[in-house]
Design a protein around this motif. Sequence first.
Motif: not given
Length: 224
Positions: A17-28, A104-109, A112-116, A166-172
Amino acid sequence: MLKILVVDDDPNILELVSIQLTQAGYAVQKASNGFEALEIIEMDYPDLVVVDVMMPGMDGYTLTRKIRSTTDIPVLLLTAKGELADKEKGFLSGSDDYVVKPFEPKELQFRINAILRRYDKAVDAFIQAGPLNINRQSYEVLVGNKILLLPLKEFELLSVLASRLNTVFTRDILLERVWGYDYEGDEQTLNVHIKRVREKLQKLTPNVKIATVRGVGYKLEVLE
């Protein structure tokens, strides 16, 4: 960069989960149990917590109740249980959503995005970023006595970036928050909107700019 705390006693799930969220642009941040998670939350307030339900010592339901009793940090529960009673117990403990393993990794992402995104809508109606004042009720952007009226998507894009300087938001993340997670267009739409907002900001004030973080996304900066 948005911070997500992942709490799981299974090191394999924790790493996955940590690797997946890091790749999505989050600090884990990572914790292997509820007690460690509470210490991290006290020291470094995350934006969201992903919690495994079945943990020894303090299960995920108990940890969720403790988090929600003292903070407004959103919580997403991970569990191998998919029964309705278990889901009910999770929501009653204060969780915002519930994902059943295996997932599915994408479902978790997406979740998370929907909650945020939901929590972003609960932010104050007024956002200040240096000399920039954003009124989310009147959809006006002001600097002193200058008023800038933006098309809705441009306004929403600027509001998201300004909500965390100053927070980086990923394109996704930007596409999902402004256009919705089911958006089927491409990144060119985002690029065009970023360019338009940049040009209008430059005319309004030279002290606020949208910076590109190559290969990741964008952030809003206030210059001295």
